[in-house]
Design an enzyme around this catalytic site. Structure first.
Site, PDB file in Angstrom:
ATOM      1  N   LEU B 107      41.232  28.924  43.653  1.00 20.10           N
ATOM      2  CA  LEU B 107      41.688  30.250  44.073  1.00 20.10           C
ATOM      3  C   LEU B 107      43.154  30.361  43.666  1.00 20.10           C
ATOM      4  O   LEU B 107      44.019  29.736  44.266  1.00 20.10           O
ATOM      5  CB  LEU B 107      41.534  30.405  45.600  1.00 20.10           C
ATOM      6  CG  LEU B 107      40.084  30.408  46.065  1.00 20.10           C
ATOM      7  CD1 LEU B 107      39.977  30.204  47.569  1.00 20.10           C
ATOM      8  CD2 LEU B 107      39.394  31.713  45.677  1.00 20.10           C
ATOM      9  N   LYS B 108      43.425  31.087  42.585  1.00 24.18           N
ATOM     10  CA  LYS B 108      44.775  31.117  42.020  1.00 24.18           C
ATOM     11  C   LYS B 108      45.383  32.499  42.082  1.00 24.18           C
ATOM     12  O   LYS B 108      44.701  33.499  41.925  1.00 24.18           O
ATOM     13  CB  LYS B 108      44.718  30.738  40.534  1.00 24.18           C
ATOM     14  CG  LYS B 108      44.366  29.299  40.263  1.00 24.18           C
ATOM     15  CD  LYS B 108      44.851  28.927  38.859  1.00 24.18           C
ATOM     16  CE  LYS B 108      43.727  28.428  37.994  1.00 24.18           C
ATOM     17  NZ  LYS B 108      44.199  27.827  36.748  1.00 24.18           N
ATOM     18  N   SER B 109      46.669  32.559  42.289  1.00 22.43           N
ATOM     19  CA  SER B 109      47.418  33.821  42.199  1.00 22.43           C
ATOM     20  C   SER B 109      48.895  33.523  42.419  1.00 22.43           C
ATOM     21  O   SER B 109      49.248  32.450  42.894  1.00 22.43           O
ATOM     22  CB  SER B 109      46.933  34.811  43.266  1.00 22.43           C
ATOM     23  OG  SER B 109      47.262  34.323  44.562  1.00 22.43           O
TER      24      SER B 109
END
Lengths: 338, 338
Positions: B107-109
């Site tokens: 889960l990247k951001s």
């Protein structure tokens, strides 16, 4: 899927116009997960249409009403979608949209200006919101927003100097710029920093030969540009790199024809739109930056785009905001007669 | 009887029975209406309700986790989560563990990183080495991730300002950086990190005489291992410029890469003290190396041999790096006009 044929297709403007008009008809899950980009998406679509000479393909009143519905009364600025918190990223897109649609009189300019000022840190870095993440993208957004609102002069000389020095502090040994001091040079950051320094009338701080050499090195044998050494090419760098080169007056330091061929090869010639590279899925982000890059390179049939603001050049000039830059001459046909 | 795997709306769960959800307002005549998955829409409806009432509770915390798992880029929800964590005086080390799970689940951001930064700011460990180790691990499968490197930079900058980075830790970090470059000498991010460690940070080694020679040796060895490594050449040129050192003394180490029909490579002087290219050169080293020719051209300018320098740039323009003809023509004309 975008074409990966070896024959270079022409730019299919009517198809891409339809693609943008149909964006809101999508029914997929991914679409709602990008609600935090919704207003940006409208700016991207609208700008692409302006470049393709089809500004009115999106309903003006509809666009204006939607933008206004993104107003966050508590923060005193725009969010990316109704009910979302105001944020600097949405603020610029809202202002750009309202300027393009000639509806700035419907914006509370004083409150937005106040919001923008609240994001400036004492050291001249600019935050995205009250939680403090700072990034040179935000410096650029702040400056362009104020410029478009006609409020650049609300910056005190001291603040202006702090912002300038903070951007300068993000310049690296290779002539490029990063998000924060010491962060790696990256084409996207190069663009926001050169454009920001241009708005500040401080492009003298850029080592244009060194940066130009670094930017020209972004071009790969397939003609596409990448974001930093040893990374993949991507159509959006056609904008970040080409606009930067345009601002520093060195756009002729890349191979025009190879880049044009690369961008054209990334079109989806069935359903419209442009992808990050030939063979991949399209989106509106790569569509606008693909046509914007083509415009700077002189591809025929396109309107001029201003590389500092990524907005219609004529509009920026009429607002008295134009800064120095070069573009390649507009060709009358492509490929050009040999 | 509930079907296994079916989503149970929040309204049917006892814990939310006292809350009236607020539905999405897409604004008047939505240009870009959004289709939501049932789970996401449900969670957001309840989030709006608790955000409106300012509820900072356990169930609010759980709700924010549900949403950011579905949409890691929703910054409003991240901010609400952070303020809830602080309000409830939750164990922030546990929250850090949760972020580790997020990373594993890809889960990247920007927001995941910024949240981590805020957590570390609040936790403020005396010894940041376990967080540093975690980031080193995170870079293994993704060694060029821009956010991760920028975060590593922030970690060292922040904690060294607090006086919590020991000499031993700095040495360890340098060895780690060298290991990253041993694995991939073309990792431009790692070169940028080396610049910080060895040149830019307060007290960096290359500001002392011994440190300079060591740095030049290291960079030349890197070039000799991979003669076409843009990052290593940019680093070398950046070093010489930053330290105000001439190019010519190192020329014997560079000349073998300029081998071409038009030139004879002179013997290496016996007094030459810097690392020399391997003999024979590494497999598949196409000659000449354009960056070496550029070095030669600049060295000739240094020696006031501008005509010869112009010829070298001419060769690059016409033959050895034709993609960048625009740049090489500029360099050639500069020499002719001198």
């Amino acid at each position: 899927m975008a074409s990966s044929s070896s024959v270079v297709p022409k730019l299919n403007i009517p198809l891409h116009v339809k693609y943008i008009q149909n964006l809101d008809k999508k029914q997929d899950l991914a679409y709602h997960l990008t609600s935090h980009l919704r207003l940006n998406g409208i700016y991207w679509g609208l700008t692409a249409l302006c470049i393709m000479g089809q500004h009115s393909a999106l309903d003006r009143e509809g666009v204006i009403e939607y933008t206004i519905s993104c107003w966050d009364e508590e923060a005193g600025t725009f969010g990316p979608h109704p009910g979302h918190d105001g944020h600097i990223l949405a603020t610029l897109s809202a202002i750009q949209i309202m300027v393009i649609e000639d509806a700035l009189d419907r914006v509370d300019i004083e409150r937005v200006t106040k919001f923008l000022h609240s994001l400036i840190n004492p050291d001249g870095a600019v935050s995205g919101d009250q939680w403090g993440e700072s990034d040179t993208r935000f410096s650029y957004i702040l400056l362009q927003s104020l410029a478009l609102l006609g409020k650049l002069d609300t910056l005190s000389p001291e603040t202006r100097e702090n912002i300038t020095q903070n951007i300068k502090g993000c310049m690296n040994f290779d002539g490029g710029f990063g998000t924060t001091p010491g962060a790696e040079s990256h084409s996207g950051q190069v663009w926001v920093c050169t454009a920001a320094l241009s708005i500040l009338d401080r492009e003298d701080l850029i080592d244009k030969d060194l940066l130009g050499a670094w930017l020209s090195e972004r071009q790969l044998p397939n003609g596409g540009l990448n974001g930093r050494p040893e990374k993949l090419e991507d159509v959006c760098y056609s904008w970040w790199c080409a606009a930067s080169l345009s601002i520093i007056g060195r756009l002729h330091w890349i191979d025009r024809d190879k880049l044009i061929a690369f961008i054209l090869g990334a079109q989806d010639l069935e359903d419209g739109g442009i992808a990050d590279r030939p063979g991949d899925w399209v989106d509106v982000f790569h569509t606008v930056f693909g046509v914007a890059g083509l415009s700077l390179l002189g591809y025929p049939g396109l309107q001029d785009i201003d590389p500092v603001y990524c907005m219609p050049a004529g509009l920026i000039a009429s607002l008295g905001l134009r800064k120095p830059y070069i573009t390649l001459p507009r060709l009358s046909s492509y490929p050009p007669p040999s | 009887m509930v079907e296994v795997g079916a989503y149970i709306p929040l309204g049917q769960r006892g814990v939310w029975s006292d809350v009236k959800p607020i539905a999405q307002d897409d604004g008047p005549n939505p240009i870009v209406p959004i289709m939501y998955s049932e789970e996401y829409r449900d969670a957001m409806d309840y989030f709006r309700a608790i955000a409106a009432s300012g509820e900072k509770s356990e169930r609010a915390l759980e709700l924010t986790e549900t949403i950011i798992r579905l949409n890691p880029a929703h910054y409003t929800v991240w901010q609400y989560r952070m303020s809830t964590l602080l309000e409830l005086k939750k164990d922030l080390e546990e929250e850090l563990q949760l972020m580790n799970e997020f990373a594993v689940e890809n889960l990247k951001s920007y927001q995941v990183w910024h949240h981590r930064l805020l957590l570390l700011t609040h936790i403020s460990p005396q010894d940041p080495s376990s967080e540093i180790d975690y980031i080193h691990q995170a870079l293994l499968p993704d060694p060029k991730n821009y956010h991760t490197w920028a975060y590593l930079h922030w970690l060292y900058s922040h904690f060294s300002t607090l006086g919590r980075v020991t000499d031993k830790q700095w040495k360890y970090e340098q060895r780690w950086c060298e290991e990253m470059l041993r694995v991939d000498g073309r990792n431009n991010s790692a070169w940028g990190w080396r610049w910080f460690l060895r040149v830019a940070r307060p007290g960096a080694a290359a500001s002392q005489a011994d440190g300079v020679k060591e740095e030049l040796n290291y960079t030349l060895e890197a070039i000799h291992l991979i003669p076409h490594n843009i990052s290593a050449w940019n680093y070398l040129r950046g070093l010489l410029k930053h330290l105000k050192l001439p190019l010519t003394p190192l020329l014997p180490a560079i000349l073998p890469y300029t081998a071409r029909p038009s030139a004879q490579i002179p013997e290496v002087p016996s007094t030459f003290e810097f690392p020399l290219p391997s003999d024979p050169l590494p497999n598949d080293t196409p000659l000449p190396v354009p960056l070496a020719l550029e070095y030669l051209g600049d060295s000739l300018i240094e020696q006031n041999q501008t005509i010869e320098a112009g010829e070298v740039f001419g060769e690059l323009s016409m033959e050895y790096d034709r993609m960048r003809t625009g740049y090489w023509e500029f360099r050639r004309r500069e020499c002719v006009e001198e």
